[in-house]
Design a protein around this motif. Structure first.
Motif, PDB file in Angstrom:
ATOM      1  N   ASN A  58      40.137  -1.253   9.702  1.00  0.00           N
ATOM      2  CA  ASN A  58      41.196  -2.410   9.163  1.00  0.00           C
ATOM      3  C   ASN A  58      41.970  -2.025   8.230  1.00  0.00           C
ATOM      4  OD1 ASN A  58      41.549  -4.629   7.715  1.00  0.00           O
ATOM      5  ND2 ASN A  58      39.630  -5.510   7.573  1.00  0.00           N
ATOM      6  N   GLN A  59      42.885  -2.002   9.326  1.00  0.00           N
ATOM      7  CA  GLN A  59      44.398  -0.838   8.114  1.00  0.00           C
ATOM      8  C   GLN A  59      44.495  -1.398   7.647  1.00  0.00           C
ATOM      9  OE1 GLN A  59      46.874  -0.468  12.239  1.00  0.00           O
ATOM     10  NE2 GLN A  59      46.331   0.632  12.366  1.00  0.00           N
ATOM     11  N   GLY A  60      44.868  -3.175   7.492  1.00  0.00           N
ATOM     12  CA  GLY A  60      45.396  -4.368   6.308  1.00  0.00           C
ATOM     13  C   GLY A  60      44.470  -3.597   4.592  1.00  0.00           C
ATOM     14  N   PHE A  63      45.539  -0.315   3.775  1.00  0.00           N
ATOM     15  CA  PHE A  63      46.779  -0.599   2.509  1.00  0.00           C
ATOM     16  C   PHE A  63      46.563  -0.892   1.994  1.00  0.00           C
ATOM     17  CE2 PHE A  63      51.357  -2.424   2.678  1.00  0.00           C
ATOM     18  CZ  PHE A  63      52.096  -1.498   2.436  1.00  0.00           C
ATOM     19  N   VAL A  64      45.668  -2.128   1.652  1.00  0.00           N
ATOM     20  CA  VAL A  64      45.836  -2.610   0.102  1.00  0.00           C
ATOM     21  C   VAL A  64      45.177  -1.113  -0.538  1.00  0.00           C
ATOM     22  CG1 VAL A  64      44.520  -4.514  -1.269  1.00  0.00           C
ATOM     23  CG2 VAL A  64      45.638  -4.714   1.127  1.00  0.00           C
ATOM     24  N   VAL A 158      54.545  -5.200  -8.946  1.00  0.00           N
ATOM     25  CA  VAL A 158      55.320  -5.791  -7.703  1.00  0.00           C
ATOM     26  C   VAL A 158      54.364  -4.941  -6.579  1.00  0.00           C
ATOM     27  CG1 VAL A 158      57.118  -5.437  -5.416  1.00  0.00           C
ATOM     28  CG2 VAL A 158      57.393  -5.516  -8.023  1.00  0.00           C
ATOM     29  N   LEU A 159      53.422  -3.609  -7.209  1.00  0.00           N
ATOM     30  CA  LEU A 159      53.023  -3.181  -5.554  1.00  0.00           C
ATOM     31  C   LEU A 159      51.218  -3.994  -5.986  1.00  0.00           C
ATOM     32  CD1 LEU A 159      53.068   1.103  -5.923  1.00  0.00           C
ATOM     33  CD2 LEU A 159      54.130  -0.313  -4.066  1.00  0.00           C
ATOM     34  N   LEU A 160      51.166  -4.368  -6.704  1.00  0.00           N
ATOM     35  CA  LEU A 160      50.411  -5.739  -6.508  1.00  0.00           C
ATOM     36  C   LEU A 160      50.199  -6.221  -6.272  1.00  0.00           C
ATOM     37  CD1 LEU A 160      47.297  -4.918  -8.032  1.00  0.00           C
ATOM     38  CD2 LEU A 160      47.836  -5.768 -10.000  1.00  0.00           C
ATOM     39  N   LEU A 161      51.141  -7.192  -6.648  1.00  0.00           N
ATOM     40  CA  LEU A 161      51.434  -8.440  -5.446  1.00  0.00           C
ATOM     41  C   LEU A 161      51.725  -8.552  -4.376  1.00  0.00           C
ATOM     42  CD1 LEU A 161      54.053 -10.459  -7.721  1.00  0.00           C
ATOM     43  CD2 LEU A 161      51.879 -11.140  -7.466  1.00  0.00           C
ATOM     44  N   TRP A 166      48.792  -9.014   1.109  1.00  0.00           N
ATOM     45  CA  TRP A 166      48.137  -8.169   2.399  1.00  0.00           C
ATOM     46  C   TRP A 166      46.703  -8.794   2.241  1.00  0.00           C
ATOM     47  CZ3 TRP A 166      49.207  -5.647   7.034  1.00  0.00           C
ATOM     48  CH2 TRP A 166      50.417  -4.914   6.635  1.00  0.00           C
ATOM     49  N   LEU A 167      46.571  -9.236   1.410  1.00  0.00           N
ATOM     50  CA  LEU A 167      44.640  -9.818   1.365  1.00  0.00           C
ATOM     51  C   LEU A 167      44.782 -10.909   1.929  1.00  0.00           C
ATOM     52  CD1 LEU A 167      43.535  -8.595  -2.374  1.00  0.00           C
ATOM     53  CD2 LEU A 167      42.399  -8.079   0.417  1.00  0.00           C
TER      54      LEU A 167
END
Length: 186
Positions: A58-60, A63-64, A158-161, A166-167
């Motif tokens: 699960n690449q997504g 990344f998250v 910004v990274l958290l958003l 991506w979730l």
């Protein structure tokens, strides 16, 4: 933003000169040493991270996780803590920055294989270059207006958003007209 403001962050967190055991090192020199460590390890880290990303089921989700870790480190960096702990945190953040940039490069490559390669890579290159040129200017303007801590917390946000986005599954709007709806209107 991170690369251009690291020496300013060190200066705000410690002072213009940092005392490491018996050595006195300038903030800019320490920033250069930390970035040299990152760039020295990047030729080995990036392929390793890329292989892990390509092999992930699960690449997504991977990344998250990377985005949340980098966001957490960005949020913690402005706080006061012992120098050794803080330097370890900065090294961890450098690893996080390398992981994020490697994964984004991989995502751009994957996207270009599915769509018009030239359009995707051109857009990616323009966005990357625009961020590299505007990021430092915006960071220093915001540093003057709101302070160094605030720009790091904003970057963490910004990274958290981005991680939250991506979730959520990507959905295209439904543009089909249902026949049952047409019958009801008649």
């Amino acid at each position: 933003m991170y690369n251009s403001t690291l020496s300013r962050l060190i200066q705000v967190h410690e002072s213009t000169y940092v005392q490491l055991w018996t050595l006195s090192i300038g903030a800019a020199s320490l920033a250069g040493i930390l970035q040299a460590m990152r760039w020295g390890l990047q030729p080995w880290l990036s392929p390793w991270i890329g292989k892990r990303f390509d092999a992930a089921k699960n690449q997504g989700r991977m990344f998250v996780v990377v985005l949340v870790c980098a966001s957490s480190l960005l949020a913690l960096v402005p706080f006061r803590m012992p120098l050794a702990v803080w330097l370890a945190l900065l090294l961890g953040l450098q690893l996080g920055v390398t992981a994020v940039s490697t994964i984004i490069d991989a995502l751009a490559t994957h996207a270009s294989s599915r769509a018009s390669k030239l359009a995707v890579m051109t857009s990616y290159t323009v966005a990357t270059d625009l961020g590299a040129s505007l990021g430092p200017s915006i960071a220093y303007a915001l540093d003057e207006a709101v302070g160094t801590s605030a720009i790091y917390w904003c970057a963490a946000g910004v990274l958290l958003l981005l991680a939250v986005r991506w979730l959520a599954p990507f959905r295209m709007p439904d543009r089909t007209i249902r026949t049952s709806t047409l019958r009801e209107e008649r």
